[in-house]
Design an enzyme around this catalytic site. Sequence first.
Site, PDB file in Angstrom:
ATOM      1  N   LYS A   1      -3.951  73.903  -1.682  1.00 21.12           N
ATOM      2  CA  LYS A   1      -4.293  73.061  -0.521  1.00 21.12           C
ATOM      3  C   LYS A   1      -4.722  74.032   0.578  1.00 21.12           C
ATOM      4  O   LYS A   1      -3.898  74.670   1.221  1.00 21.12           O
ATOM      5  CB  LYS A   1      -3.057  72.256  -0.093  1.00 21.12           C
ATOM      6  CG  LYS A   1      -3.346  70.960   0.659  1.00 21.12           C
ATOM      7  CD  LYS A   1      -4.197  71.089   1.890  1.00 21.12           C
ATOM      8  CE  LYS A   1      -3.400  71.603   3.090  1.00 21.12           C
ATOM      9  NZ  LYS A   1      -4.305  71.853   4.268  1.00 21.12           N
TER      10      LYS A   1
ATOM     11  N   GLY B   1      -0.625  68.791   2.289  1.00 25.01           N
ATOM     12  CA  GLY B   1       0.206  70.004   2.238  1.00 25.01           C
ATOM     13  C   GLY B   1       1.656  69.651   1.991  1.00 25.01           C
ATOM     14  O   GLY B   1       2.321  70.216   1.112  1.00 25.01           O
TER      15      GLY B   1
ATOM     16  N   GLY C   1      -7.302  68.681   2.296  1.00 25.29           N
ATOM     17  CA  GLY C   1      -6.603  67.641   3.049  1.00 25.29           C
ATOM     18  C   GLY C   1      -5.836  68.196   4.222  1.00 25.29           C
ATOM     19  O   GLY C   1      -5.825  69.404   4.462  1.00 25.29           O
TER      20      GLY C   1
ATOM     21  N   GLU D   1       3.220  84.846  19.305  1.00 28.20           N
ATOM     22  CA  GLU D   1       1.953  85.150  18.645  1.00 28.20           C
ATOM     23  C   GLU D   1       0.842  84.362  19.326  1.00 28.20           C
ATOM     24  O   GLU D   1       0.896  83.140  19.404  1.00 28.20           O
ATOM     25  CB  GLU D   1       2.054  84.745  17.174  1.00 28.20           C
ATOM     26  CG  GLU D   1       0.835  85.126  16.396  1.00 28.20           C
ATOM     27  CD  GLU D   1       0.996  84.852  14.932  1.00 28.20           C
ATOM     28  OE1 GLU D   1       1.378  83.718  14.573  1.00 28.20           O
ATOM     29  OE2 GLU D   1       0.737  85.760  14.125  1.00 28.20           O
TER      30      GLU D   1
ATOM     31  N   CYS E   1      -2.837  87.881  11.434  1.00 32.87           N
ATOM     32  CA  CYS E   1      -1.384  87.818  11.623  1.00 32.87           C
ATOM     33  C   CYS E   1      -0.781  89.198  11.831  1.00 32.87           C
ATOM     34  O   CYS E   1       0.224  89.340  12.501  1.00 32.87           O
ATOM     35  CB  CYS E   1      -0.744  87.126  10.437  1.00 32.87           C
ATOM     36  SG  CYS E   1      -1.368  87.728   8.884  1.00 32.87           S
TER      37      CYS E   1
ATOM     38  N   PRO F   1       0.087  67.960   7.148  1.00 34.22           N
ATOM     39  CA  PRO F   1       1.250  67.060   7.072  1.00 34.22           C
ATOM     40  C   PRO F   1       1.103  65.958   6.011  1.00 34.22           C
ATOM     41  O   PRO F   1       2.058  65.231   5.762  1.00 34.22           O
ATOM     42  CB  PRO F   1       1.302  66.438   8.476  1.00 34.22           C
ATOM     43  CG  PRO F   1       0.465  67.336   9.330  1.00 34.22           C
ATOM     44  CD  PRO F   1      -0.574  67.924   8.448  1.00 34.22           C
TER      45      PRO F   1
HETATM   46  P1  NAD Z   1      -0.452  76.284   9.964  1.00 36.07           P
HETATM   47  O1  NAD Z   1       0.942  76.607   9.618  1.00 36.07           O
HETATM   48  O2  NAD Z   1      -0.692  75.183  10.909  1.00 36.07           O
HETATM   49  O3  NAD Z   1      -1.281  75.917   8.649  1.00 36.07           O
HETATM   50  C1  NAD Z   1      -1.287  76.686   7.497  1.00 36.07           C
HETATM   51  C2  NAD Z   1      -1.477  75.792   6.302  1.00 36.07           C
HETATM   52  O4  NAD Z   1      -0.375  74.920   6.190  1.00 36.07           O
HETATM   53  C3  NAD Z   1      -2.714  74.884   6.360  1.00 36.07           C
HETATM   54  O5  NAD Z   1      -3.259  74.730   5.087  1.00 36.07           O
HETATM   55  C4  NAD Z   1      -2.137  73.580   6.855  1.00 36.07           C
HETATM   56  O6  NAD Z   1      -2.909  72.460   6.484  1.00 36.07           O
HETATM   57  C5  NAD Z   1      -0.810  73.572   6.143  1.00 36.07           C
HETATM   58  N1  NAD Z   1       0.222  72.722   6.775  1.00 36.07           N
HETATM   59  C6  NAD Z   1       0.322  72.361   8.076  1.00 36.07           C
HETATM   60  N2  NAD Z   1       1.397  71.557   8.239  1.00 36.07           N
HETATM   61  C7  NAD Z   1       1.983  71.404   7.026  1.00 36.07           C
HETATM   62  C8  NAD Z   1       3.128  70.716   6.552  1.00 36.07           C
HETATM   63  N3  NAD Z   1       3.902  70.005   7.372  1.00 36.07           N
HETATM   64  N4  NAD Z   1       3.435  70.805   5.245  1.00 36.07           N
HETATM   65  C9  NAD Z   1       2.687  71.554   4.401  1.00 36.07           C
HETATM   66  N5  NAD Z   1       1.583  72.218   4.791  1.00 36.07           N
HETATM   67  C10 NAD Z   1       1.230  72.157   6.088  1.00 36.07           C
HETATM   68  O7  NAD Z   1      -1.067  77.638  10.453  1.00 36.07           O
HETATM   69  P2  NAD Z   1      -2.558  77.924  10.872  1.00 36.07           P
HETATM   70  O8  NAD Z   1      -2.743  77.497  12.281  1.00 36.07           O
HETATM   71  O9  NAD Z   1      -3.486  77.364   9.852  1.00 36.07           O
HETATM   72  O10 NAD Z   1      -2.587  79.511  10.717  1.00 36.07           O
HETATM   73  C11 NAD Z   1      -2.223  80.363  11.745  1.00 36.07           C
HETATM   74  C12 NAD Z   1      -0.844  80.940  11.488  1.00 36.07           C
HETATM   75  O11 NAD Z   1      -0.758  81.530  10.199  1.00 36.07           O
HETATM   76  C13 NAD Z   1      -0.499  82.046  12.425  1.00 36.07           C
HETATM   77  O12 NAD Z   1       0.798  81.837  12.942  1.00 36.07           O
HETATM   78  C14 NAD Z   1      -0.543  83.301  11.572  1.00 36.07           C
HETATM   79  O13 NAD Z   1       0.245  84.349  11.994  1.00 36.07           O
HETATM   80  C15 NAD Z   1      -0.144  82.810  10.267  1.00 36.07           C
HETATM   81  N6  NAD Z   1      -0.679  83.695   9.219  1.00 36.07           N
HETATM   82  C16 NAD Z   1       0.176  84.527   8.569  1.00 36.07           C
HETATM   83  C17 NAD Z   1      -0.299  85.402   7.608  1.00 36.07           C
HETATM   84  C18 NAD Z   1       0.590  86.340   6.851  1.00 36.07           C
HETATM   85  O14 NAD Z   1       0.178  86.865   5.825  1.00 36.07           O
HETATM   86  N7  NAD Z   1       1.796  86.584   7.288  1.00 36.07           N
HETATM   87  C19 NAD Z   1      -1.639  85.383   7.303  1.00 36.07           C
HETATM   88  C20 NAD Z   1      -2.482  84.517   7.981  1.00 36.07           C
HETATM   89  C21 NAD Z   1      -1.972  83.656   8.935  1.00 36.07           C
END
Ligand code: NAD
Length: 462
Positions: free
Chosen positions: A170, A207, A201, A369, A279, A204
């Site tokens: 996803k 995912g 998709g 962050e 990140c 929330p």
């Molecule tokens: P996010 O957590 O909002 O989304 C990440 C993914 O999770 C997306 O695919 C999103 O659709 C999904 N998602 C959102 N809510 C969900 C839920 N309730 N249940 C399941 N899946 C859900 O983050 P973002 O805004 O897309 O990405 C930015 C963040 O990601 C930053 O905080 C960054 O630091 C972090 N990041 C970490 C790394 C790492 O390797 N540590 C790498 C890249 C990004």
Amino acid sequence: MKAHDGMYIGGEWRAAAGTDLIAVVDPADEQVIAHVPAGTAEDVDAAVSAAREALPVWAATPPAERAAKIAALRDVLVARKDEIAETVTAELGAPLPFSQAVHAGVPILVAGSYAELAASYAFEEKVGNSTVYAEPVGVVGAITPWNYPLHQIVAKVAPALAAGCTVVLKPAEDTPLTAQLFAEAVHEAGIPAGVFNLVTGLGPVAGQALAEHGGVDLVSFTGSTAVGKQIGATAGAAVKRVALELGGKSANVILPSADLAKAVGVGIANVMGNSGQTCSAWTRMLVHTSQYDEAVALAAEAATKYGDRIGPLVNAKQHARVRGYIEKGVAEGARLVAGGPEAPCEQGYFVSPTVFADVTPEMTIAQEEIFGPVVSIIRYEDEDDALRIANGTVYGLAGAVWAGDDAEAVAFARRMDTGQVDINGGRFNPLAPFGGYKQSGVGRELGSHGLAEYLQTKSLQF
Ligand code: NAD
């Protein structure tokens, strides 16, 4: 931009269960460039079924054959690298040369590394009177963010396939076109039906359905710490394996013996690449009090030179969020020496390369962050003070140390609570384990450590 109107499930593009769509926006001009289906729990269920069905045969496929399929996938990515770069630029906004070098180039390296590791990894070992087998964990639910759209996918899918797992992906809602392109590449590489499946998709909805699905054995998530905590709790309640790659607030520690100009220049470049949406970006620059004013002047000059060479942020929400952090920095008393909250263009989600001086470790901009092109320069009095500041956040993903010689930098790095540290500007290594201490995550990606995340052991005694 070309988009599929279905999901890639069981080796074919199938119509989505629902009719809702996600609009894909080019962040450089705010225009809608495509639509993809917004998957539901029903689509996720179909994808998990396909992955379960494909699992026994793929898990029993000899590692050398799995390796050959991953090598074929790498070759397709190479053949389509221009298209990949153009797609990432269209939906993420990264300048094309950066997309070519990093967004297309790094996943090719990583896919290649897993083609080799799948063939050479010791999936079986003798321990005294036992034989220990490393077996695939099963069906993987992979949830990825938008910031490095293809890298995040490949860093999960390639090791999972190498281990003998099957996958349902996803991807982030902002960058689904890159994920669809990846699904095409999987198909073209001849990876058997059901081994990899894609459901686009909303987080929330699709995912969450994937993270909660009883047919998923391991959830591998990269994204925000807030969502990661939720996914960790769901997985814990189901006694399910979970890997979390979360946020960071990395320190770039410049010791007094370092080449200051180089350390500052590389430090600014590290944050400005991908417009700060990395990140592991070194967003806190720690400088000894005796060199502070010089470092601030160098950083301001370096950031200003970036001017309009950085791309926009990914979407309107991130744009507002990052500008809000810059305003907060000013309100809390930090001194702006480059950039600022004003949008530099009328169109597109651009933020100017921004540098703050006189940042104290407890300020919001030094703790949270930001995920934008914003660097905070913090003063330290001595090494212990620098260490206390470097370790003084909830995160521990990455960092950098600069010193007159590597040994001095290594001694400092060994005291940092963080998963990766670049010594005097060390280069990216696709085989080095990547992942966080503290709230930056659980587990590691890349190299053999990343492969081990998708394996479980079985011991036979003789
Ligand atoms: P996010 O957590 O909002 O989304 C990440 C993914 O999770 C997306 O695919 C999103 O659709 C999904 N998602 C959102 N809510 C969900 C839920 N309730 N249940 C399941 N899946 C859900 O983050 P973002 O805004 O897309 O990405 C930015 C963040 O990601 C930053 O905080 C960054 O630091 C972090 N990041 C970490 C790394 C790492 O390797 N540590 C790498 C890249 C990004």
